[in-house]
Design a protein around this motif. Structure first.
Motif, short mmCIF file in Angstrom:
data_model
loop_
_atom_site.label_atom_id
_atom_site.label_comp_id
_atom_site.label_asym_id
_atom_site.label_seq_id
_atom_site.Cartn_x
_atom_site.Cartn_y
_atom_site.Cartn_z
N CYS A 71 -25.15 29.77 74.90
CA CYS A 71 -26.33 30.83 74.66
C CYS A 71 -26.45 31.08 73.29
N ARG A 72 -25.34 31.16 72.57
CA ARG A 72 -25.49 31.59 71.00
C ARG A 72 -26.20 30.19 70.18
N GLN A 73 -25.94 28.92 70.84
CA GLN A 73 -26.58 28.14 70.14
C GLN A 73 -27.98 27.79 70.36
N TRP A 74 -28.17 28.11 72.03
CA TRP A 74 -29.69 28.35 71.85
C TRP A 74 -30.54 29.25 71.09
N ASP A 75 -29.97 30.35 71.30
CA ASP A 75 -30.60 31.43 70.38
C ASP A 75 -30.84 31.19 68.74
N GLU A 76 -29.81 30.49 68.42
CA GLU A 76 -29.97 30.11 67.01
C GLU A 76 -30.90 29.29 66.72
N ARG A 77 -31.04 28.21 67.72
CA ARG A 77 -32.21 27.08 67.64
C ARG A 77 -33.52 27.60 67.88
N PHE A 78 -33.46 28.43 68.88
CA PHE A 78 -34.94 28.89 69.53
C PHE A 78 -34.86 30.56 69.47
N PRO A 79 -34.88 31.01 68.43
CA PRO A 79 -34.89 32.57 68.37
C PRO A 79 -35.98 33.16 69.18
N GLN A 80 -37.22 32.62 69.00
CA GLN A 80 -38.44 32.87 69.81
C GLN A 80 -38.27 33.09 71.22
N ASN A 81 -37.29 32.51 71.91
CA ASN A 81 -37.14 32.27 73.15
C ASN A 81 -35.73 32.41 73.54
N PRO A 82 -35.02 33.82 73.21
CA PRO A 82 -33.63 33.84 73.66
C PRO A 82 -33.33 33.85 74.77
N VAL A 83 -31.89 33.57 75.12
CA VAL A 83 -31.49 33.47 76.59
C VAL A 83 -31.73 34.73 77.14
N ALA A 84 -31.29 36.03 76.65
CA ALA A 84 -31.53 37.35 77.05
C ALA A 84 -33.12 37.64 77.60
N GLY A 85 -33.86 36.99 76.85
CA GLY A 85 -35.37 37.06 76.99
C GLY A 85 -35.84 38.55 76.64
#
Length: 92
Positions: A71-85
């Motif tokens: 989740c941290r890696q996703w949020d870092e790569r795609f801050p416009q679409n964070p896992v938390a929403g």
């Protein structure tokens, strides 16, 4: 995501670099020429085909065990679409 050596020969799990911003946050699981997408938000497979039952339970267990880091890696790569929403007006 780093898999144990015995699984690395058959499987690969990673966050793709070029995901669409509107896509559900997920990791992609590969085995040979087959791929599955596993959501980081809802802990399930996104697509009915190929059959998710073909994915080794151990792979899903490893994804869940490393979920916070993924989740941290996703949020870092795609801050416009964070896992938390985005939170709704009730903070959920």
């Amino acid at each position: 995501m780093q898999l144990p050596r015995r699984l690395r020969k058959l499987w690969k799990v990673k966050i793709q670099d070029r995901e669409a911003l509107y896509e559900e946050p997920h990791v992609t699981i590969w085995r040979k020429d087959r791929k599955w997408r596993y959501t980081l938000r809802n802990h399930c497979f996104l697509d009915p085909q190929p059959d998710p039952s073909e994915v080794a339970d151990e792979i899903v267990d490893l994804i869940e065990a490393q979920r916070d880091e993924l989740c941290r890696q996703w949020d870092e790569r795609f801050p416009q679409n964070p896992v938390a929403g985005e939170e709704d007006e009730n903070g959920e």
